[in-house]
Design an enzyme around this catalytic site. Structure first.
Site, PDB file in Angstrom:
ATOM      1  N   GLU A   1      -1.287  -9.242   3.741  1.00 25.85           N
ATOM      2  CA  GLU A   1      -0.978 -10.376   5.451  1.00 25.85           C
ATOM      3  C   GLU A   1      -2.113 -10.908   5.937  1.00 25.85           C
ATOM      4  O   GLU A   1      -2.275 -10.599   6.757  1.00 25.85           O
ATOM      5  CB  GLU A   1      -0.318  -8.701   6.059  1.00 25.85           C
TER       6      GLU A   1
ATOM      7  N   HIS B   1      -3.098  -5.335   0.712  1.00 21.35           N
ATOM      8  CA  HIS B   1      -2.802  -5.580   2.029  1.00 21.35           C
ATOM      9  C   HIS B   1      -2.344  -7.187   1.943  1.00 21.35           C
ATOM     10  O   HIS B   1      -3.785  -7.971   2.419  1.00 21.35           O
ATOM     11  CB  HIS B   1      -3.270  -5.360   3.151  1.00 21.35           C
TER      12      HIS B   1
ATOM     13  N   CYS C   1       0.650  -1.186  -0.064  1.00 23.86           N
ATOM     14  CA  CYS C   1       0.114  -0.295   0.035  1.00 23.86           C
ATOM     15  C   CYS C   1       1.495   0.998   0.200  1.00 23.86           C
ATOM     16  O   CYS C   1       1.647   1.682  -1.418  1.00 23.86           O
ATOM     17  CB  CYS C   1      -1.058   0.326   1.251  1.00 23.86           C
TER      18      CYS C   1
END
Length: 532
Positions: free
Chosen positions: A509, A507, A381
């Site tokens: 993650e 994102h 990001c």
């Protein structure tokens, strides 16, 4: 009927209610049960989306674009449960809903009160996860017993248990048994007081999970059982884990917590050892090699600010049978001391997401260091924005290039506000949020990681790559390996003639699990292991 488990906390906050709720979810799934999890937060913010990471840690984003508490990340990492906007509610969101209904006249002129209107709204939120596809709903109540703001939630779950039948509800209380080192004693009095306050609220806990540094003796368990009115076998000892939060489910199952829950809720036991989880833990505890990743961030001082990133790096290590050492670096320190002092010797560099101008030049310098020294790089990001600005300035010759987030008058706005964001004035819940499709280009690093052309990733941003500069960047060695399905927005950029340099607008993650690591983190850690 769907069964319900409520997890409350006492003595102090941050004991790990979310981790325990997630662990219980894993154990119940292991018995073939279909579970859902949700979190109730007592703070008055409508959601954590506008809160500083220093206040509340990371904002976890679900597929449907809800900005939620970080505990929902634990729920998804430990279980197969789907989380969405119905899985996180706050005092603010509860009151916002009730007040909106009052303004619309839905209460027919009645006086609006905490009881029954606020408590009814909380119960309605609990019921949102109750359906024929769910066997057990686990609801975590944030804060601790005794907090003023927690009282409506405790009253609501008390009423809920009475309404659906006590045999269908289980109350689990997480508490602390402090160890006084000078006296060499464990003290039960704080727990006695905490449970006493819970009972004053009309809730008698069925199970106590006791966080402790030292093992609980038989006499301590007897005392807890006597003064807290909990069966001795329902007092679970939870000592601090050796090295990983992923050990918690095994600690609980060793003491038979899953069987106690099944018995109390009249659910059938299914023999199914935690083989996949145990295998993952064995790999985690016995790595064959190691690597060191530098995380260059703005909120390094608050561990929870990058919770999902740290976990995803760990998962990437598991998939490569490697231990991942994390070198946490404040980006402002790079601005003061230079990149070489802080990054020399690391095997990979990761720049996480974030907002605001502070520390940006340090992140840009870290991207330069990774590019010039052929160190594997992953930008997430804002990390992609920093890599873009760096490349524009130092490779494309646009020396004053910037993002309009940091410099509204930059002559070369290589990162600019999304078109859909230009007329938005309110902050909460207004970014580009949630799962979005990304088309991955073949013959790219990204494709080598995903092995598919269409992927879905979660977003949380207002700014994007400025397409006016695509040709310029491509001519200088950038590959746009991921675009939105309509081809309009840049999702992934890569650097040609570099071992592994990937930056993404999303994102990843948020979609990584210890038993199913995210492909980009797997690839990133694998590349770092090849650095000599």
């Amino acid at each position: 009927m769907t069964k319900h488990i409520f997890v409350t906390g006492g003595v102090v906050s941050s004991l790990g209610k979310g981790l325990n709720a997630a662990s219980i979810g894993l154990l119940l799934e292991n018995h073939g049960l279909r579970i859902r999890l949700q979190k109730f937060d007592p703070y008055v913010n409508v959601d954590p989306g506008t809160m500083s990471p220093y206040e509340h840690g990371e904002v976890y984003v679900t597929d449907d674009g809800a900005e939620t508490d970080l505990d929902l990340g634990h729920y998804e990492r430990f279980t197969h449960a789907i989380t969405n906007k119905d899985c996180n509610f706050t005092t603010g969101s509860i009151y916002h809903s009730v007040i909106s209904k009052e303004r619309e006249g839905k209460y027919l002129g009645k006086t609006i009160q905490v009881i029954p209107h606020i408590t009814n709204e909380i119960k309605d939120c609990i019921r949102k996860l109750t359906n024929s596809d769910t066997d057990v709903v686990i609801s975590e109540i944030g804060g601790i017993v005794g907090d003023i703001e927690s009282q409506p939630f405790l009253e609501a779950i008390r009423q809920f248990g009475q309404e659906i039948g006590r045999e269908n509800v289980l109350y689990i209380h997480l508490t602390l048994i402090p160890y006084l080192r000078a006296a060499d004693e464990l003290k039960t009095k704080p727990t006695q007081h905490g449970v006493g306050m819970l009972r004053q609220a009309g809730i008698a806990p069925d199970i106590l999970i006791c966080r402790t540094e030292k093992s609980l003796s038989a006499s301590i368990k007897e005392k807890l059982s006597l003064f807290c009115n909990v069966e001795r076998e329902s007092i679970i000892e939870e000592k601090d884990v050796r090295s990983s939060i992923y050990e918690i489910p095994l600690l609980l199952v060793e003491q038979g917590l899953d069987e106690i829950i099944l018995k109390k809720l009249h659910l059938k036991k299914k023999e199914n050892p935690l083989s996949e989880w145990t295998k993952m833990l064995d790999t985690l505890m016995n790595p064959e090699r190691e690597t060191e990743i530098a995380i260059v961030g703005k909120y390094i001082g608050h561990k929870s600010a990058y919770e999902s990133i740290y976990e995803a790096l760990l998962h990437g290590g598991i998939s490569n049978s490697a231990k991942v050492l994390k070198r946490r670096i404040e980006s402002e320190d790079i601005e003061k001391d230079g990149a070489d002092k802080h990054l020399q010797g690391c095997k990979g560099i990761l720049i996480p997401g974030g907002f605001g101008e502070r520390g940006i030049e340090g992140k840009i310098a870290a991207a330069t260091y990774a590019r010039e020294n052929s160190i594997p790089f992953l930008g997430l990001c804002l990390g992609m924005h920093c890599a873009t600005i760096e490349f524009a300035r130092n490779v494309c010759g646009l020396k004053d290039a910037n993002s309009t987030e940091f410099d509204a008058n930059t002559p070369d706005p290589v990162i600019c506000l999304l078109e859909e964001q230009k007329n938005i004035e309110t902050k909460g819940g207004t970014m580009r949020l949630g799962s979005q499709a990304c088309k991955v280009k073949r013959n790219s690093i990204a494709y080598d990681c995903y092995h598919k052309e269409l992927v879905y990733e979660r977003h949380r941003h207002r700014y994007e790559f400025n397409n006016k500069y695509k040709d310029k960047f491509a001519s200088k060695g950038i590959t746009f390996s991921g675009l939105t399905s309509d081809g309009e927005l840049v999702e992934i950029i890569e650097l040609k003639d570099h071992p592994w340099f990937v930056a993404v607008q999303f994102h990843p993650e948020f979609k990584s699990k210890p038993t199913n690591p995210h492909p980009l983190f797997k690839g990133f850690i694998r590349a770092s292991l090849d650095v000599h």
